[in-house]
Design a protein around this motif. Sequence first.
Motif: not given
Length: 341
Positions: A205-213, A173-180, A198-202
Amino acid sequence: MTLYQELRRRGVSSLGEVGAQLHLSPEEYERCRSELTDLGLIVPTNPAQHGARAELRAGLREGEGGRQQDGDTVAVIDPEIALLRLLHREREQLREHLDEADRAYGTLETLAGAFLRAGSLTRSDADVELLSDYRRIQQVLEDITDVIQHSLASMHPTSLVREVAERVLSRDRRQIENGVRVRAMYSERVVSVPEVAELLRRRVETGVEVRITPAVPMTMIIADAQFAMVPVDPAEPMAGAVLARGPALVRSYIALYEHCWHTASPYGDGTTPEQGGDGLSEQQRAALTMLASGMKDEKIARGLGVSLRTVSRMLSELMQEMGATSRFEAGVRAHRLGWVD
């Protein structure tokens, strides 16, 4: 204030005498005396009292004859003059505080240069530091995330322990708010763990780009193309970490990360991998099967033909991926997830 008005009318006079004539109680007298002195509205005229405010505040002395004049003759200062003097005094104090702040900033800048080596952020040189203490690794991660300006990329072959999840989300949340821009890759086999899903879902939702490999080669964290942290030995996660500083070194890690990123699948777009532990190696599956049957580590090591240390490391990683806090819980979850027969 009545006392001040009476003093102004008289000019130079005894503060005690005026207080007595106004029938001020000892408490009222001391309060008025302190306020007028602090505001600079009265000053002592006794040379011995100049620069000795404590003597002016010595208190009201009581004797057999009541209040005694203790030589506290004062001169009254006009409010305009007192205000200008007060402003001058505050300005001098502010200047002193600014000087102290400048000195503190200089000290912090020196420390940052020595320990974070922030100078490498603008140079193309390279620097490597070996980190063996877990607390030091965590502190370096915190320091790096505090100076990120553009991007944070990470990959994780195993899941995070549950105690760390809230810390990760707070940092997100802190990083996303700072435009990172924040990106994270996970091995598809850990997504079958409910806590990880559940962690990945949250995180998404926060704005993190998540990928699975299907396979993540190692744990890796890259910040602003200036810092990269990787394990000393990918096969031994607890052996420590390597911190690389400077674009000259970090570019290679970025190239590896981008290759893995483009071959991975976005999480949450209907591409969630199937459950069942298909990403497990035959050795890991066999170790889990023996663990679920109640075998001790020593017997599992003999059955697999590997060292006790290898079994201990393997089972610890599998427990972390499943979010299990005990060997028994790991066996139960392995059955529930279909990882073992």
